[in-house]
Design an enzyme around this catalytic site. Structure first.
Site, PDB file in Angstrom:
ATOM      1  N   ASP A  17       0.809  -1.220   0.000  1.00  0.00           N
ATOM      2  CA  ASP A  17       0.000   0.000   0.000  1.00  0.00           C
ATOM      3  C   ASP A  17       0.839   1.266   0.000  1.00  0.00           C
ATOM      4  O   ASP A  17       2.057   1.221   0.187  1.00  0.00           O
ATOM      5  CB  ASP A  17      -0.970  -0.017   1.203  1.00  0.00           C
ATOM      6  CG  ASP A  17      -0.266  -0.372   2.513  1.00  0.00           C
ATOM      7  OD1 ASP A  17       0.980  -0.405   2.547  1.00  0.00           O
ATOM      8  OD2 ASP A  17      -0.968  -0.611   3.507  1.00  0.00           O
ATOM      9  N   ASN A  36      -7.305  -2.036  14.322  1.00  0.00           N
ATOM     10  CA  ASN A  36      -8.685  -2.420  13.987  1.00  0.00           C
ATOM     11  C   ASN A  36      -8.728  -3.711  13.156  1.00  0.00           C
ATOM     12  O   ASN A  36      -9.755  -4.034  12.572  1.00  0.00           O
ATOM     13  CB  ASN A  36      -9.399  -1.286  13.235  1.00  0.00           C
ATOM     14  CG  ASN A  36      -8.723  -0.943  11.908  1.00  0.00           C
ATOM     15  OD1 ASN A  36      -7.776  -1.617  11.505  1.00  0.00           O
ATOM     16  ND2 ASN A  36      -9.204   0.086  11.233  1.00  0.00           N
ATOM     17  N   HIS A  81      -6.956  -4.391  10.441  1.00  0.00           N
ATOM     18  CA  HIS A  81      -6.749  -4.289   8.984  1.00  0.00           C
ATOM     19  C   HIS A  81      -5.426  -4.927   8.555  1.00  0.00           C
ATOM     20  O   HIS A  81      -4.465  -4.997   9.324  1.00  0.00           O
ATOM     21  CB  HIS A  81      -6.875  -2.849   8.480  1.00  0.00           C
ATOM     22  CG  HIS A  81      -5.752  -1.923   8.816  1.00  0.00           C
ATOM     23  ND1 HIS A  81      -5.924  -0.562   8.919  1.00  0.00           N
ATOM     24  CD2 HIS A  81      -4.438  -2.127   9.060  1.00  0.00           C
ATOM     25  CE1 HIS A  81      -4.763   0.006   9.200  1.00  0.00           C
ATOM     26  NE2 HIS A  81      -3.861  -0.917   9.297  1.00  0.00           N
ATOM     27  N   GLU A 141      -9.551  -1.640   5.398  1.00  0.00           N
ATOM     28  CA  GLU A 141     -10.227  -1.223   6.622  1.00  0.00           C
ATOM     29  C   GLU A 141     -11.484  -2.066   6.847  1.00  0.00           C
ATOM     30  O   GLU A 141     -11.959  -2.740   5.932  1.00  0.00           O
ATOM     31  CB  GLU A 141     -10.604   0.258   6.492  1.00  0.00           C
ATOM     32  CG  GLU A 141      -9.417   1.186   6.304  1.00  0.00           C
ATOM     33  CD  GLU A 141      -8.585   1.392   7.564  1.00  0.00           C
ATOM     34  OE1 GLU A 141      -8.423   0.447   8.362  1.00  0.00           O
ATOM     35  OE2 GLU A 141      -8.080   2.517   7.738  1.00  0.00           O
TER      36      GLU A 141
HETATM   37  C1  GLP Z   1      -0.365   0.579   8.468  1.00  0.00           C
HETATM   38  C2  GLP Z   1      -0.110  -0.331   7.277  1.00  0.00           C
HETATM   39  C3  GLP Z   1      -0.345  -1.783   7.626  1.00  0.00           C
HETATM   40  C4  GLP Z   1       0.358  -2.121   8.916  1.00  0.00           C
HETATM   41  C5  GLP Z   1      -0.182  -1.270  10.025  1.00  0.00           C
HETATM   42  C6  GLP Z   1       0.395  -1.595  11.394  1.00  0.00           C
HETATM   43  O1  GLP Z   1      -1.689   0.843   8.664  1.00  0.00           O
HETATM   44  N1  GLP Z   1      -0.936   0.005   6.165  1.00  0.00           N
HETATM   45  O2  GLP Z   1       0.120  -2.598   6.555  1.00  0.00           O
HETATM   46  O3  GLP Z   1       0.153  -3.488   9.204  1.00  0.00           O
HETATM   47  O4  GLP Z   1       0.147   0.058   9.690  1.00  0.00           O
HETATM   48  O5  GLP Z   1       1.533  -0.822  11.643  1.00  0.00           O
HETATM   49  P1  GLP Z   1       2.429  -0.910  12.922  1.00  0.00           P
HETATM   50  O6  GLP Z   1       3.308  -2.096  12.713  1.00  0.00           O
HETATM   51  O7  GLP Z   1       3.197   0.368  12.909  1.00  0.00           O
HETATM   52  O8  GLP Z   1       1.558  -1.059  14.100  1.00  0.00           O
END
Ligand code: GLP
Length: 264
Positions: free
Chosen positions: A67, A137, A139, A144
């Protein structure tokens, strides 16, 4: 789903990097699906160490990131392009031509652009090993809650929870992107093997719902239950709400005994 419980983040980082490195050594031209986020930082650091010290070779690896924020340029400090370059690509030998990250600056023909990202994944033979983090959440990527479980790469509005979680990374007063381009759940489920990483107490609820809850678009990571080859590497804090921890440990021991190739 195979659940590997690790005491701390270091254990998680080492285990995830070991799995990626062993896949790259077995198939040097591996197509690797990559994620961003704090959870992946230590994994990239360990892979960089393996590249430098053990000669782990990425020269034939093809990568596809999940993404990118919509509307920010690749050199923006919060872009996922920047994250990947700073934390991984500039330290290893993945060929620039083999790196794919959704372009957050497309201005029109979004659907065409997203379809072309899907097409390039297909043209590379599909993702063989997909690394995922998980949002608070539930995702994966930026899929989402309420995302279609069959979704494909598309422009996606970020949820309030994600906006709240990620706003702190943007400069005070700076407008945070409200949308992202993300591969879909359907795209992720086509990867041959998936490794989900989760660390920290803020992920405990999402992890329990993803692994032990019903399959629901309200927690998009729960769709991974439909995939035949998912390994979840979870540290103690993030595993706190799992009801079946003892069973997970037993499964892991028996997997090591009877089907050790699932742990390579
Ligand atoms: C973002 C990314 C996700 C990732 C999430 C968790 O939202 N789009 O791919 O899994 O962050 O990030 P973190 O590891 O910083 O908690």
């Amino acid at each position: 789903m195979l659940v590997i419980l690790k005491r701390d983040r270091e254990g998680l980082n080492r285990e995830a990097a070991r799995i990626i490195a062993s896949a790259v050594r077995r198939k040097p031209s591996l197509t690797l699906g990559l994620a961003t986020g704090a959870t992946t930082l230590g994994v990239y650091a360990e892979l960089v160490r393996m590249h430098r010290e053990d000669g782990l070779d990425f020269s034939r690896v093809i990568t596809f990131n999940l993404d990118e924020y919509f509307g920010i340029p690749p050199d923006h400090p919060q872009s996922f392009h920047h994250f990947m370059h700073e934390n991984f690509f500039r330290h290893v030998n993945v060929k620039p031509a083999n790196i794919h990250i959704p372009d957050g600056t497309v201005r029109e023909n979004y659907e065409e652009y997203c379809a072309s990202y899907e097409a390039s994944i297909r043209a590379a033979g599909g993702v063989e090993l997909q690394i995922l983090g998980i949002g608070r959440n539930g995702h994966i990527g930026f899929n989402e809650p309420a995302s279609s479980l069959g979704s494909r790469t598309r422009l996606k509005a970020l949820s309030q929870e994600t906006l709240d979680d990620n706003r702190r990374f943007f400069a005070p007063g700076e407008e945070m992107p409200r949308c992202a381009i993300t591969v879909g759940i359907g795209t992720i489920l086509e990867a041959r093997r998936i490794v989900l990483l989760a660390a920290g107490p803020s992920k405990a609820k999402a992890v329990a719902r993803a692994i032990e809850g019903p399959v629901t678009a309200s927690v998009t990571a729960s769709a991974l239950q439909l995939h035949p080859d998912v390994t979840c590497i979870v540290n103690e804090d993030a595993a706190a709400e799992l009801a079946q921890k003892d069973y997970c440990r037993r499964v892991l021991n028996l997997t090591a005994q009877f089907t050790p190739n699932r742990l390579w």
